[in-house]
Write a protein that holds these residues in place. Sequence first.
Motif, mmCIF file in Angstrom:
data_model
loop_
_atom_site.group_PDB
_atom_site.id
_atom_site.type_symbol
_atom_site.label_atom_id
_atom_site.label_comp_id
_atom_site.label_asym_id
_atom_site.label_seq_id
_atom_site.Cartn_x
_atom_site.Cartn_y
_atom_site.Cartn_z
ATOM 1 N N PHE A 12 1.231 -1.438 -0.256
ATOM 2 C CA PHE A 12 0.347 0.260 0.279
ATOM 3 C C PHE A 12 0.903 1.296 0.024
ATOM 4 O O PHE A 12 0.603 2.128 0.055
ATOM 5 C CB PHE A 12 -1.006 0.174 1.284
ATOM 6 N N HIS A 50 -0.169 1.523 -8.632
ATOM 7 C CA HIS A 50 -0.236 0.048 -7.722
ATOM 8 C C HIS A 50 -0.475 -1.029 -9.099
ATOM 9 O O HIS A 50 -0.930 -2.147 -9.619
ATOM 10 C CB HIS A 50 -1.698 0.323 -6.980
ATOM 11 N N PHE A 110 -6.206 -5.248 -3.243
ATOM 12 C CA PHE A 110 -5.732 -4.849 -1.702
ATOM 13 C C PHE A 110 -7.127 -4.670 -1.353
ATOM 14 O O PHE A 110 -7.082 -4.637 0.205
ATOM 15 C CB PHE A 110 -5.607 -3.138 -2.317
ATOM 16 N N TYR A 125 -4.832 3.263 -2.261
ATOM 17 C CA TYR A 125 -4.451 2.660 -3.481
ATOM 18 C C TYR A 125 -4.735 3.372 -4.589
ATOM 19 O O TYR A 125 -4.472 3.616 -5.607
ATOM 20 C CB TYR A 125 -5.519 0.884 -3.764
#
Length: 286
Positions: free
Chosen positions: A43, A58, A157, A205
């Motif tokens: 993260f 990400h 995530f 994220y």
Amino acid sequence: MTGPRPARAVRPARPVRPARPVRLGPRAVVALVLVGAIGLMAFGWPLLASGTSVGVAHPQDAPWLFAVLLVLLVGVAVATVADGGLDAKAVAMLGVLAAVGAALRPLGAGTAGLEPMFFLMVLSGRVLGPGFGFVLGSVTMFASALLTGGVGPWMPFQMLSMGWFAMGAGLLPGAERLRGRGELLMLAGYGFVAAFAYGTIMNLYGWTIVPGQASGISFVPGDPLSENLVRFLAYCLATSLGWDLGRAALTVVLTLAIGPTLLKALRRATRRAAFEAPVTFEGPER
């Protein structure tokens, strides 16, 4: 005439066995700590990357995180089995609760953040413990993503965040003694705060992959951490506060309204499953 019948011996009632959470052994603790460390790095690494780093976003690391997360989830489950905390009955309960949670998620359809699955994760983590809660949260989010077509780079995530959410409920104090209104208020308070925490972590994220959306709140790779954190706070307030508030409020309402009944049902099922209970054989009565 017959004399009075001899009084029959009355057996004392067996004490009700308390519902014990799935035991978390040392190997499972090590596996959970490893998952947590990798999750925090996944993260937060864009915040520490330089502006010239390639792929400071990400989507590039999501497939790798998903692969690692699946391996670590299996590792947590195997470690829990090895430590004697997870057996076939616990796995069956995990499957049932994950299926129920996955079915609850589409009911809100993400409208204004109303997601009813969160209260089930709070109560399940409370009764069945932090290790079980982490695996349950992650598996539930994975199953719901498959059910709703929500598979994407955000999924690993979400699995991590939901695992932490349910695990936190299992770490709350008073698992053996606290009952009644005090426990419900504690769970409702945790659900309220943790619902905001879940939204904030997921914002971390999303925020790093949409730079340039708004000049005052967007992520700037390579900027000082303090400046980016100020922008991140503004981003959360501007984009997700209403969603997080709706999620938190619904979690509190469902926990207070349905919590007593569901807690009793989960604890009754846990007692009947008798996780870790040794098998004993009694001889015939004489």
